[in-house]
Design a protein around this motif. Structure first.
Motif, short mmCIF file in Angstrom:
data_model
loop_
_atom_site.label_atom_id
_atom_site.label_comp_id
_atom_site.label_asym_id
_atom_site.label_seq_id
_atom_site.Cartn_x
_atom_site.Cartn_y
_atom_site.Cartn_z
N LEU A 218 1.07 9.69 2.71
CA LEU A 218 0.07 10.74 3.17
C LEU A 218 0.83 11.98 3.59
O LEU A 218 1.87 12.00 3.78
N PRO A 219 0.15 13.12 3.16
CA PRO A 219 0.82 14.31 3.62
C PRO A 219 0.65 14.27 5.20
O PRO A 219 -0.04 13.47 6.00
N THR A 220 1.41 15.19 5.70
CA THR A 220 1.50 15.22 7.28
C THR A 220 0.49 15.64 7.89
O THR A 220 0.19 15.36 9.14
N TYR A 221 -0.36 16.50 7.42
CA TYR A 221 -1.45 16.87 8.01
C TYR A 221 -2.41 15.76 7.89
O TYR A 221 -3.50 16.15 8.68
N LEU A 222 -2.43 14.56 7.53
CA LEU A 222 -3.15 13.47 7.91
C LEU A 222 -2.36 12.58 8.67
O LEU A 222 -2.72 11.23 8.60
N ARG A 223 -1.42 12.91 9.29
CA ARG A 223 -0.63 12.00 10.21
C ARG A 223 -1.35 11.31 11.21
O ARG A 223 -0.90 10.13 11.55
N PHE A 224 -2.58 11.51 11.46
CA PHE A 224 -3.28 10.91 12.58
C PHE A 224 -3.90 9.44 12.13
O PHE A 224 -4.34 8.71 12.88
N LEU A 225 -3.85 9.24 10.81
CA LEU A 225 -4.62 8.23 10.32
C LEU A 225 -3.74 6.97 10.54
O LEU A 225 -2.58 6.84 10.65
N ARG A 226 -4.62 5.74 10.85
CA ARG A 226 -3.70 4.66 11.18
C ARG A 226 -4.29 3.56 10.01
O ARG A 226 -5.63 3.48 9.54
N GLY A 227 -3.65 2.57 9.72
CA GLY A 227 -4.17 1.74 8.86
C GLY A 227 -3.26 0.93 7.83
O GLY A 227 -1.84 0.95 7.83
N VAL A 228 -3.71 0.54 6.66
CA VAL A 228 -2.87 0.10 5.55
C VAL A 228 -3.29 0.45 4.14
O VAL A 228 -4.58 0.54 3.74
N VAL A 229 -2.34 0.35 3.36
CA VAL A 229 -2.78 0.64 2.09
C VAL A 229 -1.79 -0.50 1.23
O VAL A 229 -0.62 -0.86 1.43
N ASP A 230 -2.57 -1.45 0.59
CA ASP A 230 -1.94 -2.41 -0.34
C ASP A 230 -2.04 -1.89 -1.72
O ASP A 230 -3.00 -1.92 -2.23
N ALA A 231 -0.80 -2.12 -2.44
CA ALA A 231 -0.72 -1.58 -3.87
C ALA A 231 -0.17 -2.39 -4.76
O ALA A 231 1.24 -2.61 -4.73
N PRO A 232 -0.85 -3.30 -5.19
CA PRO A 232 -0.47 -4.69 -5.96
C PRO A 232 0.35 -4.30 -7.08
O PRO A 232 1.27 -5.16 -7.47
N ASP A 233 0.29 -3.24 -7.79
CA ASP A 233 0.95 -2.86 -8.94
C ASP A 233 2.54 -2.12 -8.63
O ASP A 233 3.35 -2.02 -9.35
N LEU A 234 2.85 -1.77 -7.36
CA LEU A 234 4.17 -1.54 -7.14
C LEU A 234 4.89 -2.53 -7.11
O LEU A 234 4.81 -3.86 -6.75
N PRO A 235 6.21 -2.41 -7.43
CA PRO A 235 7.30 -3.56 -7.81
C PRO A 235 7.30 -3.99 -6.33
O PRO A 235 7.77 -3.32 -5.25
N LEU A 236 7.56 -5.37 -6.05
CA LEU A 236 7.79 -6.13 -4.66
C LEU A 236 8.86 -5.55 -4.11
O LEU A 236 9.13 -5.55 -2.85
N ASN A 237 10.02 -5.32 -4.91
CA ASN A 237 11.48 -4.94 -4.42
C ASN A 237 11.28 -3.37 -4.48
O ASN A 237 12.68 -3.09 -4.35
#
Ligand SMILES: Nc1ncnc2c1ncn2[C@@H]1O[C@H](COP(=O)(O)OP(=O)(O)OP(=O)(O)O)[C@@H](O)[C@H]1O
Length: 634
Positions: free
Chosen positions: A310-329
């Motif tokens: 996220l860009p720093t100007y949205l640093r107030f956001l809280r929560g979760v992003v789940d990206a299944p395609d990223l390698p687990l490691n």
């Protein structure tokens, strides 16, 4: 055991921890049950960490891959124990984590304490302060723990009654992970009751992705849903569940302002559950502020430090992003250059900005609350994110000279513009009061033209990067030679030209006397009531921006202001008369300096030589009192 680590030692808590503990002990009865949310949340984080480290080194699990949090009440002993099979802590970590305040968030919390107990206790409720909340219900707390992967002889036991000190010793511990035993206060024995534990877990920790298991009289019972909330379909999640999950990710009790939950498919697939807080996080303005969005890959927690998500100007956001395609490691470093992360970021930013635009249009009151808390942060997007400049510009809100108590959008401003007006005018400064009374606004008031009043430091960067909005240029009223274009009548222009000729020689003399202190002296078209003002050259930074840069220890190019004097003001007219009689009259120079200094004062700028200003003022007063050579000003 080493010399550095004697078997058992007693240590004192850091001062801030003592303050915090004192508060915990006095915390309001109604807030006490959150201790369980905090301890379960820590246990869940510890299991997250072990799952992440275990990706690279399977042995760390020591044969127990399934994360699990156990609650063991013991009525006879009057204790409640919370046990997890997470990462655990070594001795140094115990001392660091349970004896000091390691996090910027908690530190900012302590900085906010007012000393007023009622108010401070409110703060605890709002923000949640983790482990130490155990002392709300316990008069003694024991922690036994062992870091996954280290020898069983290197377990650690920590104990404290929460007053001034704690003991820590190295022990034999077979299990990995952490057990926290609370010796409950007499008035907190309800937390031994199964029904009460069931209720509290259901209320606050239902969404925790690991089972919270009660080991009671009737055997084992899983108390929570134990599924990742974000992975469930939206229509199956209740509002309450969303709100409770927020308390987990934001470490606090307050309700979120709103949230977005969406699934994106296409080149990059991801799910995001993002909350806009209703209160600014305590560390919003600290450079090392904790990042509020956690990255998961197929429900495995990867990091809460994915600053590139996220860009720093949205640093107030809280929560979760789940990206299944990223390698687990994926390593935290790799995230920086990952193309998929860049795409997710782009997508998330678009969605969030769209949501804000919808809110601004359809729920203005809610948007106002958002803007009050986070407007100054969102504005950083204008200089930071040129790709989304149009969307961001639409979200901006400002106070204006005509509507100082409202938040006005650029579109509203444009809609209220006079027909002849060709620019969006603005003025920057330290605070609204100074700006509202600024001499630079005088002609705009007279002509009924609205001016944006910008008081956040970041505004200087905003206007530097936002040269126009919807085809209309943004123009500073304190820079350059004011050209009001069609706002001025032909007649007015002719009068100005005549005056220009009339005052030419006085202006020349003033320029001469003020020398290097100004880059120019000229007649003003912006003043109606004040005798003088200072403005910056067309391409100069401006006095306010220079001050901000100096305060931030940034290099500031040398530049002198332009002094503008008002030919309609009696003082300036008198000066012209004196000049007509004797261009060498000493008073012209002295008053010139005073005109310059009072212009500085009117815009909140410091005086370069206050003693000299004071001396000139006393001379003028002395003259007025009749003891001096003249009494020209009456
Ligand atoms: N059950 C646990 N297992 C392993 N480490 C733990 C556990 N509980 C606490 N810790 C460690 O102690 C630290 C301090 O905990 P604490 O709850 O005070 O703060 P936090 O959880 O980091 O922050 P906050 O509660 O403000 O979100 C944690 O960051 C973690 O490193």
């Amino acid at each position: 055991m080493t010399a550095e680590h004697p078997q058992q030692e007693t240590r004192t808590f850091e001062t801030e921890v003592q303050q915090l503990l004192h508060l915990m002990v006095h915390a309001l009865y109604s807030h006490r049950e959150i201790f369980l949310r905090e301890l379960i949340s820590n246990a869940s984080d510890a299991i997250d960490k072990l799952r992440f480290e275990g990706l690279k080194n399977e042995e760390l699990f020591e044969g127990q891959k399934e994360g699990r949090i156990r609650l063991v009440p013991d009525s006879e002993a009057g204790t409640l124990t919370i046990i997890d099979n997470g990462i655990g802590m070594d001795r140094d970590e115990v001392v660091e984590n349970l004896g000091t305040i390691a996090h910027s968030g908690s530190r900012a919390f302590v900085d906010r304490l007012t000393g007023d107990e009622d108010q401070d206790v409110e703060l605890i409720g709002q923000f949640g302060v983790g482990f130490y909340s155990a002392f709300m219900v316990a008069d003694r707390v024991e922690v036994t723990t062992r870091r996954a992967g280290v020898d069983t002889s290197l377990g650690v036991r920590w104990e404290s009654d929460g007053t001034g000190s704690y003991t820590v010793e190295t022990i034999e511990r077979a299990e990995l992970g952490t057990a926290i035993t609370l010796h409950l206060k007499d008035d907190a024995r309800e937390f031994l009751e199964e029904a009460e534990l069931r209720r509290v877990v259901k209320t606050y920790s239902d969404h925790i992705p690991y089972p919270v298991v009660l080991e009671g009289g009737e055997g084992e019972e899983t108390l929570n849903e134990a599924s990742a909330l974000w992975a469930r379909p939206r229509n199956e999640i209740s509002e309450e569940e969303y709100r409770n999950f927020y308390a987990h990710v934001a470490h606090g009790d307050t309700d979120p302002l709103t949230w977005l939950h969406f699934h994106a498919e296409g080149t990059t697939e991801y799910t995001a559950l993002l909350y806009l807080p209703s209160q600014p996080p305590l560390d919003l303005w600290q450079p090392e502020a904790r990042h509020g969005v956690r990255l998961y890959v197929r429900r495995v927690f990867i990091t809460d430090q994915a600053r590139d998500l996220l860009p720093t100007y949205l640093r107030f956001l809280r929560g979760v992003v789940d990206a299944p395609d990223l390698p687990l490691n994926v390593s935290r470093e790799m995230l920086q250059s990952d193309q998929q992360v860049a795409r997710i970021r782009k997508g998330v930013v678009k969605r969030v900005l769209k949501r804000l635009a919808d809110m601004a249009e359809n729920e203005p009151d809610r948007y106002r609350k958002f803007w009050d808390n986070f407007g100054a942060v969102l504005k950083e997007g204008i200089p930071e994110d040129s790709a989304n400049q149009d969307e961001l510009a639409g979200l901006l809100r400002f106070h204006t000279s005509k509507r100082p108590d409202e938040w006005v959008s650029l579109a509203d401003y444009k809609a209220a513009m006079r027909d002849e007006q060709k620019a969006i005018y603005y003025l920057t400064g330290d605070d609204l009061e100074t700006l509202k009374n600024s001499p630079q606004l005088e002609v705009f008031k007279k002509k009924g033209v609205e001016v944006l009043l910008l008081t956040d430091p970041v505004d200087e960067w905003v206007v530097m990067h936002l040269s126009e909005y919807d085809g209309t240029p943004l123009t500073s009223v304190a820079h350059g030679d004011l050209d009001l274009g069609e706002l001025e009548s032909e007649e007015e222009k002719q009068v100005e030209e005549a005056t220009e000729a009339d005052y030419g020689s006085l202006v020349g003399t003033l320029k001469d006397r003020l020398g290097e202190a100004v880059s120019d002296v000229r007649l003003s078209h912006r003043l109606t009531d004040s005798p003088s003002c200072i403005v910056a050259g067309e391409n100069a930074l401006g006095e306010h921006m220079e001050r901000l840069l100096k305060a931030a220890n940034q290099p500031v190019p040398e530049s002198q202001p332009i002094l503008e004097v008002n030919p309609d003001h009696p003082l300036v007219q008198t000066m012209k008369e004196i000049h007509g009689t004797d261009p060498a009259d000493k008073r012209l120079g002295e008053w010139g300096w005073l005109l310059l200094d009072q212009a500085r004062l009117a815009q909140g700028a410091p005086l370069p030589d206050p003693a000299a200003t004071a001396r000139r003022l006393s001379e003028v007063m002395n003259d007025l009192a009749g003891s001096g050579p003249s009494r020209i000003i009456t």
